[in-house]
Design a protein around this motif. Structure first.
Motif, PDB file in Angstrom:
ATOM      1  N   GLY A 149      -2.422  11.155  -5.271  1.00 49.62           N
ATOM      2  CA  GLY A 149      -1.959  10.416  -4.099  1.00 49.62           C
ATOM      3  C   GLY A 149      -1.202   9.165  -4.480  1.00 49.62           C
ATOM      4  N   LEU A 150      -1.678   8.472  -5.506  1.00 51.51           N
ATOM      5  CA  LEU A 150      -1.006   7.261  -5.965  1.00 51.51           C
ATOM      6  C   LEU A 150       0.410   7.576  -6.451  1.00 51.51           C
ATOM      7  N   ASP A 151       0.551   8.645  -7.211  1.00 50.86           N
ATOM      8  CA  ASP A 151       1.884   9.015  -7.700  1.00 50.86           C
ATOM      9  C   ASP A 151       2.827   9.338  -6.541  1.00 50.86           C
ATOM     10  N   TRP A 152       2.313   9.989  -5.503  1.00 45.71           N
ATOM     11  CA  TRP A 152       3.161  10.292  -4.345  1.00 45.71           C
ATOM     12  C   TRP A 152       3.598   9.013  -3.642  1.00 45.71           C
ATOM     13  N   VAL A 153       2.696   8.048  -3.524  1.00 50.21           N
ATOM     14  CA  VAL A 153       3.059   6.773  -2.911  1.00 50.21           C
ATOM     15  C   VAL A 153       4.101   6.048  -3.764  1.00 50.21           C
ATOM     16  N   LEU A 154       3.920   6.069  -5.070  1.00 50.45           N
ATOM     17  CA  LEU A 154       4.894   5.424  -5.959  1.00 50.45           C
ATOM     18  C   LEU A 154       6.239   6.142  -5.910  1.00 50.45           C
ATOM     19  N   ASP A 155       6.225   7.470  -5.721  1.00 50.40           N
ATOM     20  CA  ASP A 155       7.479   8.202  -5.545  1.00 50.40           C
ATOM     21  C   ASP A 155       8.223   7.702  -4.307  1.00 50.40           C
ATOM     22  N   GLU A 212       2.336  -3.823  -0.131  1.00 50.39           N
ATOM     23  CA  GLU A 212       1.397  -3.588   0.961  1.00 50.39           C
ATOM     24  C   GLU A 212       1.069  -2.102   1.103  1.00 50.39           C
ATOM     25  N   ILE A 213       2.092  -1.252   0.980  1.00 47.63           N
ATOM     26  CA  ILE A 213       1.883   0.194   1.124  1.00 47.63           C
ATOM     27  C   ILE A 213       0.996   0.728   0.006  1.00 47.63           C
ATOM     28  N   VAL A 214       1.285   0.324  -1.222  1.00 42.66           N
ATOM     29  CA  VAL A 214       0.466   0.771  -2.348  1.00 42.66           C
ATOM     30  C   VAL A 214      -0.970   0.266  -2.193  1.00 42.66           C
ATOM     31  N   SER A 215      -1.120  -0.989  -1.803  1.00 42.70           N
ATOM     32  CA  SER A 215      -2.461  -1.559  -1.640  1.00 42.70           C
ATOM     33  C   SER A 215      -3.231  -0.862  -0.526  1.00 42.70           C
ATOM     34  N   ALA A 216      -2.534  -0.506   0.558  1.00 39.60           N
ATOM     35  CA  ALA A 216      -3.192   0.196   1.656  1.00 39.60           C
ATOM     36  C   ALA A 216      -3.716   1.556   1.199  1.00 39.60           C
ATOM     37  N   TYR A 217      -2.907   2.272   0.419  1.00 40.92           N
ATOM     38  CA  TYR A 217      -3.380   3.562  -0.105  1.00 40.92           C
ATOM     39  C   TYR A 217      -4.595   3.366  -1.007  1.00 40.92           C
ATOM     40  N   VAL A 218      -4.502   2.414  -1.928  1.00 38.19           N
ATOM     41  CA  VAL A 218      -5.595   2.186  -2.882  1.00 38.19           C
ATOM     42  C   VAL A 218      -6.879   1.820  -2.140  1.00 38.19           C
ATOM     43  N   THR A 219      -6.773   0.923  -1.166  1.00 39.12           N
ATOM     44  CA  THR A 219      -7.951   0.515  -0.405  1.00 39.12           C
ATOM     45  C   THR A 219      -8.570   1.692   0.338  1.00 39.12           C
ATOM     46  N   GLY A 220      -7.735   2.472   1.025  1.00 41.26           N
ATOM     47  CA  GLY A 220      -8.253   3.612   1.777  1.00 41.26           C
ATOM     48  C   GLY A 220      -8.895   4.665   0.895  1.00 41.26           C
ATOM     49  N   ALA A 221      -8.255   4.971  -0.222  1.00 40.17           N
ATOM     50  CA  ALA A 221      -8.791   5.988  -1.132  1.00 40.17           C
ATOM     51  C   ALA A 221     -10.116   5.539  -1.736  1.00 40.17           C
ATOM     52  N   ILE A 222     -10.199   4.277  -2.108  1.00 40.88           N
ATOM     53  CA  ILE A 222     -11.434   3.764  -2.700  1.00 40.88           C
ATOM     54  C   ILE A 222     -12.559   3.757  -1.676  1.00 40.88           C
ATOM     55  N   LEU A 227      13.890  -5.960  -8.440  1.00 38.61           N
ATOM     56  CA  LEU A 227      14.323  -4.593  -8.149  1.00 38.61           C
ATOM     57  C   LEU A 227      14.768  -4.427  -6.706  1.00 38.61           C
ATOM     58  N   ALA A 228      14.404  -5.394  -5.871  1.00 41.80           N
ATOM     59  CA  ALA A 228      14.793  -5.351  -4.459  1.00 41.80           C
ATOM     60  C   ALA A 228      14.609  -6.748  -3.884  1.00 41.80           C
ATOM     61  N   ASP A 229      15.022  -6.920  -2.632  1.00 44.23           N
ATOM     62  CA  ASP A 229      14.803  -8.213  -1.978  1.00 44.23           C
ATOM     63  C   ASP A 229      13.299  -8.422  -1.772  1.00 44.23           C
ATOM     64  N   ILE A 230      12.899  -9.662  -1.581  1.00 44.97           N
ATOM     65  CA  ILE A 230      11.479  -9.991  -1.559  1.00 44.97           C
ATOM     66  C   ILE A 230      10.741  -9.309  -0.409  1.00 44.97           C
ATOM     67  N   ASP A 231      11.412  -9.106   0.743  1.00 45.70           N
ATOM     68  CA  ASP A 231      10.746  -8.427   1.850  1.00 45.70           C
ATOM     69  C   ASP A 231      10.430  -6.973   1.499  1.00 45.70           C
ATOM     70  N   THR A 232      11.366  -6.302   0.837  1.00 41.54           N
ATOM     71  CA  THR A 232      11.123  -4.921   0.404  1.00 41.54           C
ATOM     72  C   THR A 232       9.998  -4.884  -0.618  1.00 41.54           C
ATOM     73  N   VAL A 233       9.984  -5.818  -1.542  1.00 45.84           N
ATOM     74  CA  VAL A 233       8.918  -5.896  -2.540  1.00 45.84           C
ATOM     75  C   VAL A 233       7.564  -6.075  -1.861  1.00 45.84           C
ATOM     76  N   MET A 234       7.487  -6.962  -0.884  1.00 51.31           N
ATOM     77  CA  MET A 234       6.225  -7.213  -0.191  1.00 51.31           C
ATOM     78  C   MET A 234       5.743  -5.978   0.558  1.00 51.31           C
ATOM     79  N   ARG A 235       6.661  -5.282   1.247  1.00 48.65           N
ATOM     80  CA  ARG A 235       6.260  -4.080   1.980  1.00 48.65           C
ATOM     81  C   ARG A 235       5.804  -2.987   1.004  1.00 48.65           C
ATOM     82  N   ALA A 236       6.474  -2.862  -0.119  1.00 50.01           N
ATOM     83  CA  ALA A 236       6.086  -1.856  -1.107  1.00 50.01           C
ATOM     84  C   ALA A 236       4.689  -2.129  -1.642  1.00 50.01           C
TER      85      ALA A 236
END
Length: 230
Positions: free
Chosen positions: A213-219, A144-154, A133-142
């Motif tokens: 919050g997860l849905d907003w991050v995915l948006d 990372e962002i989702v994982s950061a939200y999940v970790t912080g919320a948990i 869906l995107a280049d590998i760097d964009t995939v990795m950053r995406a």
């Protein structure tokens, strides 16, 4: 050589293997947190001498690594959803559910990635959800962002649960006990936006807050994926 690459010694005289050792350590952590886990305590529960365990695991950090990898197996869904959003959403919710079953896991989130087979499989699943869906760097950053939200919320949710356990006060009880102080502070007029949040905002449970919050991050990820690359 990592703990996953190192061969196990023969099982004598008390039958031992890393699977039994790790399962016992997880049981201890589930009962009393990471502070309840040591090679000595694991050995005692297995009716084995502590030195026996060093043939299988060299340090407590290796034991923690094995514990984290073992519970990562609970995060992986049986089937991979076809839609990338649903795939990442499923992994996020299963991560939260796993952490709620094993509260100590929140203490070991973040930092360097787990290199065990289950941890690597979870990372692969997250990256694979966005592959193509995107280049590998964009995939990795995406990811990372989702994982950061999940970790912080948990971590925040687990911290609140621990506060309830430590104080004996539920969220409602704590709010009632703190109410007079908060009311006096808000009455000073120094915190107008906070006042609006306290009196007009909607209080939601932890699961709803996490999902929203997860849905907003995915948006945000979806918006980045839809933006043409330059």
């Amino acid at each position: 050589m990592t703990v996953w690459d190192r061969p196990e010694p023969p099982t004598r005289p008390v039958p031992l293997d890393r699977e039994r050792i790790v399962a016992t350590a997880i049981a201890l952590a589930d009962e009393g947190g990471l502070e309840a886990v040591s090679l000595r305590k694991v050995a005692a529960r297995l009716n084995a001498g502590p030195m026996r365990l060093y043939g299988y695991i060299s340090t407590k950090q290796e034991l923690f690594d094995l514990m984290v990898d073992e519970v990562h197996a609970e995060i992986l869904p049986e089937e991979r959803p076809g839609d990338w959003r649903e795939a990442l959403r499923t992994l996020a919710h299963r991560t939260r559910q796993t952490a709620l079953r094993h509260e100590w896991l929140a203490d070991l989130f973040g930092g360097r990635p787990t290199l065990g087979p289950n941890g690597l499989a979870v990372t692969e699943a997250r990256l694979a959800a966005l592959d193509g869906l995107a280049d590998i760097d964009t995939v990795m950053r995406a990811v990372e962002i989702v994982s950061a939200y999940v970790t912080g919320a948990i971590r925040r949710e687990i911290a609140n649960l621990r506060a309830e356990c430590a104080t004996g006060l539920s969220k409602r009880d704590w709010q009632r006990a703190s109410g007079p102080h908060v009311t006096r502070m808000l009455a000073t007029g120094r915190f107008p936006t906070l006042t609006k949040a306290v009196y007009d905002g909607t209080d939601v449970d932890a699961e709803t807050s996490f999902a929203t919050g997860l849905d907003w991050v995915l948006d945000a990820v979806a918006a980045k994926l839809a933006r043409p690359t330059t």
